[in-house]
Design a protein around this motif. Structure first.
Motif, PDB file in Angstrom:
ATOM      1  N   PRO A  29       0.833  -1.205   0.000  1.00  0.00           N
ATOM      2  CA  PRO A  29       0.000   0.000   0.000  1.00  0.00           C
ATOM      3  C   PRO A  29       0.864   1.251   0.000  1.00  0.00           C
ATOM      4  N   ALA A  30       0.567   2.134  -0.947  1.00  0.00           N
ATOM      5  CA  ALA A  30       1.321   3.396  -1.053  1.00  0.00           C
ATOM      6  C   ALA A  30       0.446   4.400  -1.780  1.00  0.00           C
ATOM      7  N   PHE A  31       0.798   5.693  -1.649  1.00  0.00           N
ATOM      8  CA  PHE A  31       0.047   6.752  -2.317  1.00  0.00           C
ATOM      9  C   PHE A  31       1.081   7.746  -2.837  1.00  0.00           C
ATOM     10  N   THR A  32       1.310   7.711  -4.133  1.00  0.00           N
ATOM     11  CA  THR A  32       2.363   8.531  -4.725  1.00  0.00           C
ATOM     12  C   THR A  32       1.761   9.510  -5.720  1.00  0.00           C
ATOM     13  N   ILE A  33       2.280  10.771  -5.716  1.00  0.00           N
ATOM     14  CA  ILE A  33       1.863  11.749  -6.730  1.00  0.00           C
ATOM     15  C   ILE A  33       3.089  12.139  -7.525  1.00  0.00           C
ATOM     16  N   VAL A  34       3.039  11.963  -8.826  1.00  0.00           N
ATOM     17  CA  VAL A  34       4.154  12.386  -9.681  1.00  0.00           C
ATOM     18  C   VAL A  34       3.645  13.420 -10.671  1.00  0.00           C
ATOM     19  N   GLY A  35       4.583  14.144 -11.301  1.00  0.00           N
ATOM     20  CA  GLY A  35       4.187  15.138 -12.314  1.00  0.00           C
ATOM     21  C   GLY A  35       4.486  16.565 -11.897  1.00  0.00           C
ATOM     22  N   LEU A  36       5.685  16.788 -11.286  1.00  0.00           N
ATOM     23  CA  LEU A  36       6.166  18.132 -10.968  1.00  0.00           C
ATOM     24  C   LEU A  36       5.189  18.968 -10.161  1.00  0.00           C
ATOM     25  N   GLY A  37       4.652  18.392  -9.113  1.00  0.00           N
ATOM     26  CA  GLY A  37       3.793  19.181  -8.235  1.00  0.00           C
ATOM     27  C   GLY A  37       4.622  19.856  -7.157  1.00  0.00           C
TER      28      GLY A  37
END
Lengths: 503, 284
Positions: A29-37
């Motif tokens: 289980p993980a929650f990752t945000i990518v895309g230069l935020g």
């Protein structure tokens, strides 16, 4: 399990489309945000997780990857909370996929799942309207429907509302009337007839004004009274002005209701404060004054570098901030009203008090403003101290509404005269002397007067253009098709102090 | 080269001989001149030292220029310093000027004044009592001074040391019953000792253009000072009496502000008033 939801990020005053892609797959289980935020975007993880749980949904105990596409574009702000949460709900089958088709979602989430507004909602609404998509966001978006006619807006209060309301057609809500701002009325200002006349001309032609006078003579009051004689913003102007306010996170209600902005930054303002700056670039005071009035009290007290930075917006009507990854332009077409004391002690030329400044101190004080900026002031008038006995007597003077109606008529004449040229108020071509003079329709006697003015006053080319444009406005106020000799003469009476020094 | 200009010779018994020359001792038997002989009537003499200070030059220029622009003939001696400034100012003001030389009227002396003398011959008149081609001699210039005195109804001494040819001219003028004015100078400057002594002896001190105007008005009855011209205009009179801002002027004269601003600009273009650095308008 995959889902995409449309949203947008702010770049200057534009909302650039961004696609939120969510992939929920098995794994640790993980929650990752990518895309230069930026940091605010990354913090969305905690808000989204809480909001989803608090609204009675399940947060997947799996590997959740969020991508914000296009990936190279820098994204900032908290407006991605709602689309990310919605995309996760769609990807996990808790929300019907078709509910969010042809919709743009923008909004910040509280931990309890309620949807909050973010800066730039108006820009988001405009972008949604242009893309013919439905905007789903905080409840405030309904008020944009008055300005953006065919905007399809669906307000929601909490994340849970996505389930029900997205299927509904929205009901129009009555807006609370915009707060009427109180401006001083011209009739309340005793004397100062030439300053009032200057305001009338400036309001008509969008000319920049300099008030010079000792402390306490009403320079600031006069400047504030300018708002009372300017006509209301038309729809396009209102949207353009409200956009800047919205992007800056300021209240845009007044601008949307047609009230012209009046910005009065303190003289400690920096270049970034005046023009805009920061990361992401935010509009400064001159941009917030777009289509309105920028009032600089105590002009010589401003940092000289800050004053010089005003030259570009004064000339081009916009501010361009250049950053490593983007060039961002904010509109900044404003009427500059500046107030200054005639000298550091403030009493040069006063009828009662003696000025204690040395000659050199006065010239140094005036030099702080700098010739190039002074050269762009179209109208300069003195605001002298009024004799106390005169102050206490009652006088009848024109009210702002009378002047405002004259201004409105004259502006309409100017607009219809310039209609074929597609030039709006205050944007007659500067720098192109011949063309400018030809467009202004000078009569023969006016040209003759102009020639003798130029000879006697040693006027520069720019000064001549300025003189002609002020005279053109005066002619419009008198509904004269041609500029006549008296108009030129009156305009000559409003020269700035720099021209005097040269004469 | 001087042949291109009009030469004339007038004998004492000729009707065109200017009567003013009989006011001084030994009126010249024959006048030799180049230019317009009609200008040989008493005008404003402006004289000063050859070794002039900037102060003297500036005064000569100011007063001569003003008088010429108001229709007065400016008479002087074409000498280096104040005299040349006076001629130049008169020519620049498109006025009439007379140069009286101590050599032949066709001789360019002082040599560096050749261009100036050519202009004076063309647009004014150069006159001498010496026959054509007479070379300059010191005693001739002393004698010529009495002719300048004769041709001046009012003689303005801008700067004179002691003793000097300028002072001699002033004495000739007093003897001939001419009005003598002098511009006061520093009491410490030797260049001004002569002009200051003239004032002590009774010459009218002139400290600005309007005083000269008053003197000329008394003597000529034709030269009006600026403010007399505009005396019909209440606004101009009010501003000259007391410098004011447009607001105050409008209230004093009970005029509309727009009208006031326009008329102030008009007066400014006419050169009657000007804007002061503190924002008020007043006399130039």
């Amino acid at each position: 399990m995959h889902a995409t939801v449309e949203t947008a990020t702010l770049l200057g005053i534009d909302a650039v489309p961004v696609e939120v892609q969510v992939d929920v797959s098995s794994g640790i289980p993980a929650f990752t945000i990518v895309g230069l935020g930026d940091a605010a975007v990354l913090e969305a993880r905690e808000r989204v997780r809480s909001a989803i749980r608090r609204c009675g949904f399940d947060f997947p105990g799996a590997r959740v990857v969020v991508n914000l596409a296009p990936a190279p574009l820098r994204k900032h702000g908290t407006g991605f909370d709602l689309p990310i949460a919605a995309a996760i709900l769609v990807a996990t089958g808790q929300l019907q996929r078709n509910l969010l088709e042809s919709a743009v979602l923008v909004g910040e989430l509280s931990l309890d799942g309620s949807v909050r507004s973010v800066p730039g909602m108006l820009a988001q609404a405009r972008s949604a309207q242009a893309r013919r998509l439905r905007l789903i966001g905080p409840s405030g978006i309904l008020r944009y429907r008055a300005a953006l006619s065919d905007l399809d807006a669906q307000p929601i209060d909490t994340l849970r509302d996505l389930l029900q309301r997205c299927a509904e057609t929205p009901c129009p809500r009555i807006d609370a009337p915009a707060p009427r701002k109180c401006f001083p009325d011209l009739a309340d200002i005793v004397g100062q007839s030439s300053a009032k006349r200057a305001l009338e001309i400036a309001a008509t032609g969008g000319h920049h004004v300099l008030f010079t006078g000792p402390p306490g003579t009403g320079k600031s009051m006069l400047a504030h009274a300018m708002c009372g004689i300017l006509p209301a913003l038309d729809t396009d102007e209102a949207i353009a002005t409200a956009l800047v306010h919205s992007v800056a996170g300021a209240d845009e209600t007044a601008a949307l209701a047609g009230v012209r902005p009046f910005r009065a930054p303190h003289h400690s303002a920096t270049i970034a404060g005046l023009l805009g700056g920061g990361s992401p670039p935010r509009p400064g005071e001159v941009c917030l004054a777009h289509n309105g009035v920028l009032f600089l009290d105590e002009l010589p007290e401003f940092a000289p570098s800050a004053l010089q930075s005003l030259r570009q917006p004064l000339e081009e009507g916009s501010v361009t901030l250049v950053r490593a990854d983007a060039r961002i332009a904010f509109p900044a077409r404003f009427t500059l009203i500046a107030a200054a004391n005639p000298c550091p002690c403030g009493y040069l030329g006063d009828s009662q008090r003696r000025c204690t400044c040395a000659e050199s101190t006065i010239s140094r004080y005036r030099a702080r403003v700098g010739g190039p900026l002074m050269d762009r002031m179209d109208i300069s008038v003195d605001v002298p101290r009024i004799d106390p006995s005169f102050l206490l007597r009652t006088h009848s003077s024109e009210t702002s509404s009378v002047v405002a109606s004259r201004v409105l008529e004259a502006r309409q004449r100017a607009i219809s005269r310039n209609a074929s040229l597609d030039e709006s108020i205050g944007t007659l071509p500067r720098g192109r002397l011949r063309q400018h003079i030809a467009l202004s329709r000078l009569s023969a006697t006016a040209s003759e007067a102009l020639a003798s003015c130029a000879r006697v006053g040693h006027l520069s080319g720019r000064a001549v253009v300025r003189l002609v444009s002020v005279a053109r406005t005066i002619a419009d106020l008198e509904s004269s098709a041609d500029v006549l000799r008296p108009h030129i003469l009156e305009a000559l009476g409003y020269r700035t102090w720099d021209t005097d020094a040269a004469a | 080269m001087t042949d291109t200009f009009r030469r004339f010779e007038i004998e004492q018994d000729h009707e065109a001989y200017p009567a003013c020359f009989f006011d001084v001792p030994e009126p010249p038997p024959v006048l030799y001149g180049i230019g317009n002989p009609d200008l040989l009537n008493p005008g404003l003499g402006v004289i000063g030292a050859r070794k002039a200070t900037p102060y003297g030059r500036r005064c000569a220029r100011m007063f001569a220029g003003w008088a010429a622009s108001h229709g007065q003939t400016v008479v002087s001696g074409a000498a280096i310093g104040c005299d040349q400034e006076a001629h130049l100012a008169a020519l620049e003001a498109q006025g009439a000027t007379v140069a009286v030389l101590g050599c032949g009227a066709d001789v360019d002396y002082p040599r560096r004044a050749g261009a100036l003398l050519r202009d004076v011959r063309r647009r004014g008149v150069v006159v001498s009592e010496c026959p054509w081609g007479t070379p300059p001699q010191p005693w001739l210039f002393r004698k010529r001074n009495r002719l300048i005195a004769a041709l001046s109804r009012v003689l303005l001494v801008v700067e004179a040391s002691l003793p000097s040819g300028t002072f001699v001219t002033a004495e000739y003028a007093l003897d001939a019953g001419r009005e003598v004015c002098a511009v006061p100078g520093s009491i410490l400057a030797p260049e001004c000792r002569g002009s200051n002594r003239l004032i002590r002896q009774g010459a009218t001190p002139v400290t600005d253009v309007s005083e000269l105007a008053l003197t000329l008005q008394a003597d000529f009855q034709l030269c009006n000072p600026d403010y007399a011209d505009s005396s019909r205009d209440e606004l101009a009179r009010a501003l000259i009496a007391n410098p004011m801002r447009p607001d105050d002027a409008a209230r004093e004269c009970e005029l509309d502000i727009v009208e006031t601003v326009r008329r102030i600009s008009e007066l400014e273009l006419e050169g009657v008033i000007r804007k002061y650095p503190d924002g008020r308008y007043g006399s130039c």
